[in-house]
Design a protein around this motif. Structure first.
Motif, PDB file in Angstrom:
ATOM      1  N   ALA A 116       0.811  -1.219   0.000  1.00  0.00           N
ATOM      2  CA  ALA A 116       0.000   0.000   0.000  1.00  0.00           C
ATOM      3  C   ALA A 116       0.843   1.267   0.000  1.00  0.00           C
ATOM      4  N   GLY A 117       2.155   1.135   0.158  1.00  0.00           N
ATOM      5  CA  GLY A 117       3.009   2.310   0.234  1.00  0.00           C
ATOM      6  C   GLY A 117       3.417   2.830  -1.130  1.00  0.00           C
ATOM      7  N   PRO A 118       3.981   4.035  -1.166  1.00  0.00           N
ATOM      8  CA  PRO A 118       4.463   4.590  -2.439  1.00  0.00           C
ATOM      9  C   PRO A 118       5.730   3.873  -2.898  1.00  0.00           C
ATOM     10  N   ILE A 119       5.748   3.426  -4.143  1.00  0.00           N
ATOM     11  CA  ILE A 119       6.859   2.650  -4.696  1.00  0.00           C
ATOM     12  C   ILE A 119       7.317   3.309  -5.984  1.00  0.00           C
ATOM     13  N   ALA A 120       8.629   3.381  -6.179  1.00  0.00           N
ATOM     14  CA  ALA A 120       9.201   3.897  -7.430  1.00  0.00           C
ATOM     15  C   ALA A 120      10.322   2.980  -7.870  1.00  0.00           C
ATOM     16  N   LEU A 121      10.363   2.671  -9.145  1.00  0.00           N
ATOM     17  CA  LEU A 121      11.431   1.872  -9.739  1.00  0.00           C
ATOM     18  C   LEU A 121      12.327   2.806 -10.536  1.00  0.00           C
ATOM     19  N   ILE A 122      13.629   2.720 -10.276  1.00  0.00           N
ATOM     20  CA  ILE A 122      14.584   3.675 -10.827  1.00  0.00           C
ATOM     21  C   ILE A 122      15.430   3.011 -11.899  1.00  0.00           C
ATOM     22  N   HIS A 123      15.569   3.707 -13.017  1.00  0.00           N
ATOM     23  CA  HIS A 123      16.436   3.261 -14.107  1.00  0.00           C
ATOM     24  C   HIS A 123      17.238   4.456 -14.603  1.00  0.00           C
ATOM     25  N   GLN A 124      18.576   4.333 -14.522  1.00  0.00           N
ATOM     26  CA  GLN A 124      19.489   5.409 -14.938  1.00  0.00           C
ATOM     27  C   GLN A 124      19.188   6.718 -14.218  1.00  0.00           C
ATOM     28  N   GLY A 125      18.911   6.609 -12.934  1.00  0.00           N
ATOM     29  CA  GLY A 125      18.718   7.787 -12.105  1.00  0.00           C
ATOM     30  C   GLY A 125      17.366   8.452 -12.223  1.00  0.00           C
ATOM     31  N   SER A 138      -0.002   9.827  -6.291  1.00  0.00           N
ATOM     32  CA  SER A 138      -0.844  10.735  -5.510  1.00  0.00           C
ATOM     33  C   SER A 138      -0.010  11.731  -4.710  1.00  0.00           C
ATOM     34  N   SER A 139       1.297  11.420  -4.515  1.00  0.00           N
ATOM     35  CA  SER A 139       2.195  12.344  -3.815  1.00  0.00           C
ATOM     36  C   SER A 139       3.002  13.206  -4.769  1.00  0.00           C
ATOM     37  N   GLY A 140       2.714  13.125  -6.053  1.00  0.00           N
ATOM     38  CA  GLY A 140       3.394  13.965  -7.029  1.00  0.00           C
ATOM     39  C   GLY A 140       4.508  13.295  -7.787  1.00  0.00           C
ATOM     40  N   SER A 142      12.057  14.118  -2.774  1.00  0.00           N
ATOM     41  CA  SER A 142      11.659  15.376  -2.127  1.00  0.00           C
ATOM     42  C   SER A 142      10.140  15.542  -2.146  1.00  0.00           C
ATOM     43  N   ARG A 143       9.497  15.039  -3.197  1.00  0.00           N
ATOM     44  CA  ARG A 143       8.033  15.120  -3.246  1.00  0.00           C
ATOM     45  C   ARG A 143       7.371  14.098  -2.333  1.00  0.00           C
ATOM     46  N   CYS A 144       8.034  12.956  -2.144  1.00  0.00           N
ATOM     47  CA  CYS A 144       7.464  11.895  -1.306  1.00  0.00           C
ATOM     48  C   CYS A 144       8.575  11.315  -0.443  1.00  0.00           C
ATOM     49  N   PRO A 145       8.804  11.848   0.751  1.00  0.00           N
ATOM     50  CA  PRO A 145       9.898  11.354   1.605  1.00  0.00           C
ATOM     51  C   PRO A 145       9.770   9.875   1.977  1.00  0.00           C
TER      52      PRO A 145
END
Length: 530
Positions: A29-38, A49-51, A63-66
């Motif tokens: 249920a938490g905010p998740i981001a997958l990073i590729h090349q920064g 929903s947090s930007g 910075s938008r979603c700590p």
């Protein structure tokens, strides 16, 4: 006139984020981001929903979603997680085309006829995959794959565009749906905002102005998708699984029971003309525990190698206790699958054998099989100021966390403060304590201006020196014949865990040369020159 194929598209929104939940143990249920090349390659709904959105730099996203959970994007994870979904779809509706991980297409005519209607077929398909997917799926049905994809993106469960109505449905959709940024910008500069505006242009004028790619996009905008559903060839099942009833408690029991399955696994690869160079082992215990690991091999696996990896994975940290395993309860199931394969023709036996290389591999593998996975190590050089950090020890057959090319590139960097050559021959695993004193037997210290408190006169070698043990001179002070230094080493001085020390080279009265460290007022021996 182009007759578009009636297509059914199954989609799982934010599939990459859903796959990361299972792979990395992220909070669903938490905010998740997958990073590729920064940059953010994909993110979950909670992150949006947090930007957070795709294309953002990692720092800006955080910075938008700590509270953002950040993981590396791996397309292999997406494909592997989606494979059970594809297999489940093929069980009830053969002829599946994989569009992307998280999205597939099926011809709608056959399932609609078999299940009575398109809507009923879509509901049956969703119910069959809901138990397997971490995310909720949705289905779009329309004339052509493109229109069906857009319908699936604009529904919570099932949306059906009636035959002949695809152009009308697409008319109000933004040009971004074409996923051709250059063409989209050009069309917007001409005052066109939607697919309907683009579809209203004359086909001949579009081809003359925008070329073949523009003409293809124009057909999609008009609901005349020329692409048909191309079913994938069913994959050959190369994985092998075995359930244990009752669960087995000992490693040797599991290895003995799995021996025939390991041989069947290798035989299946051989029949397919393949060899396995990376092996995935999945273990489940009776209490619901799960362990999974990918094992690598310097050449390719045979049945004995497979059993060794299974045994090592079961032993884990308890490998020093024969027969014991690291799980809290008995092993209930075991599965092995090829992570990477290669053509068997690339690994054929030479006319006169493979010579010394094969003998070395056989000998090291035999020792590793008897003593354990971490008992046989190979070394690779990497960068660093301290000698111990320039050496990376790798279990035989494994690959380091960084590719060897990156380790070599780090080794070639200048590394200010690193020790110049020639390097010492003996490097101590744990630097032993030594004593360096002046003529009055007072310990030598260094001030902030790199000035010594006195000239070094006496040196007491470490008790770990093998030569000292043999001559029974351990701990006997020696005269200092020559010395050089200090050379300061400041690493990550801006952090509390940073390190500040000084290096010295000392030649004692026994003509032994030493590389010494002075840290926090205490002397130790980093290495010895032989």
């Amino acid at each position: 006139m182009i007759d578009a194929t009636r297509a059914m598209v199954l989609q799982f929104p934010d599939w990459s984020a859903a796959a990361a939940v299972n792979e990395y143990g992220a909070e669903p249920a938490g905010p998740i981001a997958l990073i590729h090349q920064g940059q953010v390659f994909a993110c979950s709904a909670a992150a949006r929903s947090s930007g957070v959105k795709t294309g953002l730099r990692l720092r800006e996203a955080q910075s938008r979603c700590p509270a953002l959970q950040v993981f590396p994007y791996d397309p292999v994870v997406d494909k592997r997680a989606f494979e059970p979904i594809i297999a489940a779809v093929e069980q009830i509706m053969p002829g599946v085309q994989l569009l992307d991980p998280g999205s597939c297409a099926i011809r709608a005519k056959g399932p609609a006829r078999y299940f009575g209607s398109e809507h009923h077929a879509a509901e049956v398909l969703l119910r069959s995959v809901e138990a397997l997917a971490a995310a909720s799926g949705r289905i779009g049905i329309a004339d052509g794959i493109f229109a069906a994809e857009q319908a699936a993106r604009r529904t919570d469960r099932v949306r059906i565009i009636q035959p002949g109505a695809s152009a009308q449905f697409l008319a109000s959709i933004s040009l971004d749906a074409l996923q051709q940024p250059a063409l989209t910008i050009l069309l917007e500069n001409l005052g066109l905002k939607t697919l309907g505006d683009f579809a209203a242009l004359a086909p001949l004028n579009v081809r003359n102005r925008f070329g073949p790619d523009g003409a293809q996009a124009h057909l999609l905008a008009r609901g005349l998708d020329p692409r048909g559903v191309v079913p994938r060839a069913p994959a050959v099942r190369l994985d092998v699984a075995l359930d244990f009833e009752p669960p087995l408690e000992r490693v040797d029991q599991v290895a003995f029971a799995f021996k025939t399955s390991a041989e069947r696994f290798i035989d299946g690869l051989t029949e397919a003309g393949l060899v396995c160079t990376e092996l995935r082992v999945q273990v489940h215990d009776d209490s619901g525990g799960h362990a999974e690991r990918v094992w690598k091999h310097p050449r390719f696996f045979d049945a004995d190698d497979v059993l060794d990896r299974v045994r090592w994975q079961l032993q884990g940290d308890a490998g020093h206790a024969p027969g014991k395993q690291q799980f809290g309860s008995g092993i209930s199931s075991l599965r092995i699958s090829p992570e990477k394969t290669d053509s068997i023709s690339h690994h054929g036996q030479g006319l006169w054998g493979n010579g010394p290389e094969e003998q070395v591999h056989h000998g090291l593998s035999r020792v590793q099989s008897m003593l354990g996975h971490g008992a046989v190590l190979t070394a690779a050089l990497t960068g660093g100021r301290m000698l111990a950090r320039r050496r990376v020890l790798i279990p035989w057959g494994d690959s380091p966390e960084k590719p060897l090319s990156e380790l070599a590139a780090d080794h070639r960097k200048p590394w200010p403060g690193a020790l110049p050559g020639p390097a010492p021959a003996t490097l101590f695993r744990e630097p032993p304590e030594v004593q360096v004193a002046d003529r009055h037997n007072a310990a030598i210290q260094v001030d902030e201006r790199l000035q010594l408190s006195a000239e070094p006169a006496f040196f007491t070698p470490p008790a770990t020196d093998a030569a000292e043990f043999e001559s029974k001179l351990s701990g006997v002070p020696r005269l200092v014949k020559a010395w050089a230094g200090p050379w300061p080493v400041h690493e990550r001085w801006w952090e509390p865990a940073g390190e500040c020390l000084y290096r010295f080279q000392v030649l004692d009265s026994a003509n032994a040369a030493w590389l010494l460290l002075l840290k926090d007022g205490r002397w130790s021996a980093e290495a010895r020159y032989d």
